[in-house]
Design a protein around this motif. Structure first.
Motif, short mmCIF file in Angstrom:
data_model
loop_
_atom_site.label_atom_id
_atom_site.label_comp_id
_atom_site.label_asym_id
_atom_site.label_seq_id
_atom_site.Cartn_x
_atom_site.Cartn_y
_atom_site.Cartn_z
N LYS A 10 0.85 -1.19 0.00
CA LYS A 10 0.00 0.00 0.00
C LYS A 10 0.88 1.23 0.00
N SER A 11 0.36 2.30 -0.48
CA SER A 11 1.08 3.57 -0.48
C SER A 11 1.41 4.00 0.94
N SER A 12 2.52 4.68 1.08
CA SER A 12 2.87 5.23 2.39
C SER A 12 1.90 6.35 2.78
N TYR A 13 1.11 6.84 1.82
CA TYR A 13 0.11 7.87 2.10
C TYR A 13 -1.20 7.27 2.61
N SER A 14 -1.30 5.96 2.61
CA SER A 14 -2.51 5.29 3.08
C SER A 14 -2.68 5.55 4.57
N ASN A 16 -4.70 3.74 6.44
CA ASN A 16 -5.14 2.46 7.02
C ASN A 16 -6.57 2.47 7.52
N CYS A 20 -8.16 1.05 0.96
CA CYS A 20 -6.85 1.14 0.34
C CYS A 20 -6.78 0.29 -0.92
#
Length: 68
Positions: A10-14, A16, A20
C-alpha cells in the motif's frame, strides 16, 4: 506466464482506514503489467494494468490532474 509471486504493498500515504488499494509493481518487468487489488479483499480479483497505463496514472496523480 511467470512463477513470480506478487509483492503487494500500500502507499505510504494510506491512512489504514480500510479503503486502500494495493499494487504489485514487482511484476511489471516480467509480465508488463501491474496488478492492483482492493486491500479489504486480498483473495478477491485483481486488475492487471499495463505498465504504461499504471505509469500514466501515477504521473497524473502526482501532477494533480486527477482529483475527487
Amino acid at each position: 506466464m511467470t512463477s513470480q509471486t506478487p509483492q503487494w504493498f500500500k502507499s505510504s500515504y494510506s491512512n489504514n482506514d480500510g479503503n486502500c488499494v494495493e499494487v504489485a509493481t514487482n511484476l511489471a518487468a516480467t509480465i508488463g503489467a501491474v496488478p492492483v487489488r482492493d486491500s479489504k479483499t486480498p483473495a478477491g480479483p485483481a486488475l492487471a494494468l499495463s505498465a504504461s497505463a499504471f505509469s500514466s496514472f501515477i504521473e497524473g496523480v502526482k501532477g494533480g490532474q486527477l482529483s475527487a
